[in-house]
Design an enzyme around this catalytic site. Structure first.
Site, PDB file in Angstrom:
ATOM      1  N   ASP A  76       0.718  -1.303   0.273  1.00  0.00           N
ATOM      2  CA  ASP A  76      -0.083   0.403  -0.201  1.00  0.00           C
ATOM      3  C   ASP A  76       0.903   1.021  -0.042  1.00  0.00           C
ATOM      4  OD1 ASP A  76      -2.264  -1.820  -0.433  1.00  0.00           O
ATOM      5  OD2 ASP A  76      -2.948  -1.269   1.358  1.00  0.00           O
ATOM      6  N   ASN A 150      -4.066   9.298   1.973  1.00  0.00           N
ATOM      7  CA  ASN A 150      -4.479   7.950   3.490  1.00  0.00           C
ATOM      8  C   ASN A 150      -5.000   9.613   4.471  1.00  0.00           C
ATOM      9  OD1 ASN A 150      -4.522   5.350   3.020  1.00  0.00           O
ATOM     10  ND2 ASN A 150      -2.741   5.077   3.706  1.00  0.00           N
ATOM     11  N   THR A 191      -9.212   2.668   7.019  1.00  0.00           N
ATOM     12  CA  THR A 191      -8.693   1.727   7.403  1.00  0.00           C
ATOM     13  C   THR A 191      -7.186   1.632   7.648  1.00  0.00           C
ATOM     14  OG1 THR A 191      -8.710   1.095   5.225  1.00  0.00           O
ATOM     15  CG2 THR A 191     -10.475   0.212   6.399  1.00  0.00           C
ATOM     16  N   TYR A 193      -3.693   4.499   9.951  1.00  0.00           N
ATOM     17  CA  TYR A 193      -3.485   5.055  10.556  1.00  0.00           C
ATOM     18  C   TYR A 193      -4.620   5.913  11.948  1.00  0.00           C
ATOM     19  CZ  TYR A 193      -0.205   7.482  13.935  1.00  0.00           C
ATOM     20  OH  TYR A 193      -0.106   7.651  15.079  1.00  0.00           O
TER      21      TYR A 193
END
Length: 299
Positions: A76, A150, A191, A193
């Site tokens: 990822d 993210n 989904t 940290y």
């Protein structure tokens, strides 16, 4: 007839298995009547100039400008890095997992030929994921910028000490806080940290941003979800003994000072993610997060 004729390859080749996967992918793509570009670092690691005459080794901007599909080999983290590099070129990204969790990288190495063939012939699901723009203002001037697929995280850097800061949403004061920091997360990052910090899992289609305090001193401080178009401002307190940092996707790091303002908004460009046709977000959660399966037999 291929849906994509110009393929860009990116890899984080920190082990022999990943290098083997990239070479195997190139060998397969050479049979598919497509033009293949590879980023300079990846190409150097697998000796592409020596072994693959038809592959062009190029800098990342050239790869983004010339590709109509980018394939990322790695975990990822590799896809997060590729997303930040390529989002401005509007290049769809497909991930082959050579990492650990693989929430964003869908294809396992054993399925390369089958799944890539399906994608090239138009059998795939495409979705948009929004990203975050971050900038730090100091005395009214921008001192650094970043973007994230993210999350953007304010944290105390090398010191395990609480930070003091104020949080504003759309210019409205929300709270002052003493904690280990704040995670500002997209649905994609919910989904990652943010989940470890107790934040909610958000479906990727949601237009929302998660605000997750990290180990707050006040137990009533809880995660919040705000509209995706919100203007988020974090004002760093003047009395912090730590040297705070702002991190984007856990990969870029900038030091901030007391009085600095961390400003976070939705990025105008969206990331185009390609998935195999059987991609299912809830199944992904079950398989990657260890959720339970069916308790009752289904007729």
């Amino acid at each position: 007839m291929s849906q994509f004729s110009r393929i860009g390859l990116i890899g984080r080749l920190d082990n022999d298995r990943a290098k083997y996967t990239v070479r195997r992918l190139i060998e397969f793509l050479e049979t598919c009547d497509v033009k293949v570009y590879i980023d300079e670092q990846t190409g150097q690691l697998i000796n592409v100039d020596r072994d693959f005459e038809g592959v062009s080794k190029v800098a990342m901007p050239e790869l983004g400008a010339n590709s109509d599909l980018a394939i990322v080999v790695g975990g990822d983290g590799s896809l997060l890095s590729g997303a930040r590099d390529l989002v401005e070129y509007n290049v769809p990204i497909l991930g082959i997992n050579r990492g650990r969790l693989g929430f964003l990288t869908d294809i396992v190495p054993d399925d390369i030929e089958q799944k890539i063939t399906e994608v090239l012939t138009g059998e795939y699901v495409q979705e948009q994921r929004f990203m975050l723009d971050m900038r730090v203002e100091r005395c009214g001037e921008t001192v650094c910028r970043g973007d994230a697929l993210n999350d953007v995280v304010l944290h105390p850097g090398e010191f395990i000490r609480m930070l003091e800061f104020e949080l504003y949403v759309d210019k409205h004061f929300v709270t002052s806080q003493r904690s280990d920091g704040m995670i500002v997360s997209t649905p994609t990052g919910s989904t990652a940290y943010a989940l470890s910090g107790g934040g909610p899992i958000m479906h990727p289609k949601l237009d929302a941003i998660g605000l997750v305090p990290m180990n707050p001193h006040t137990l009533s401080s809880r995660p919040m979800v705000v509209p995706g178009g919100s203007l988020i401002e974090i004002v760093v307190g003047e009395g912090n003994s730590a040297i705070p940092q702002v991190t984007c996707d856990g990969q870029t790091h900038d030091t901030v000072q007391g009085g600095d303002k961390v400003i976070i908004t939705k990025k105008p460009q969206t990331l185009q993610l390609i998935h195999p046709v059987n991609h299912n977000f809830y199944e992904r959660c079950r398989s990657k997060l260890g959720w339970g399966g069916h308790l009752l037999e289904r007729s």
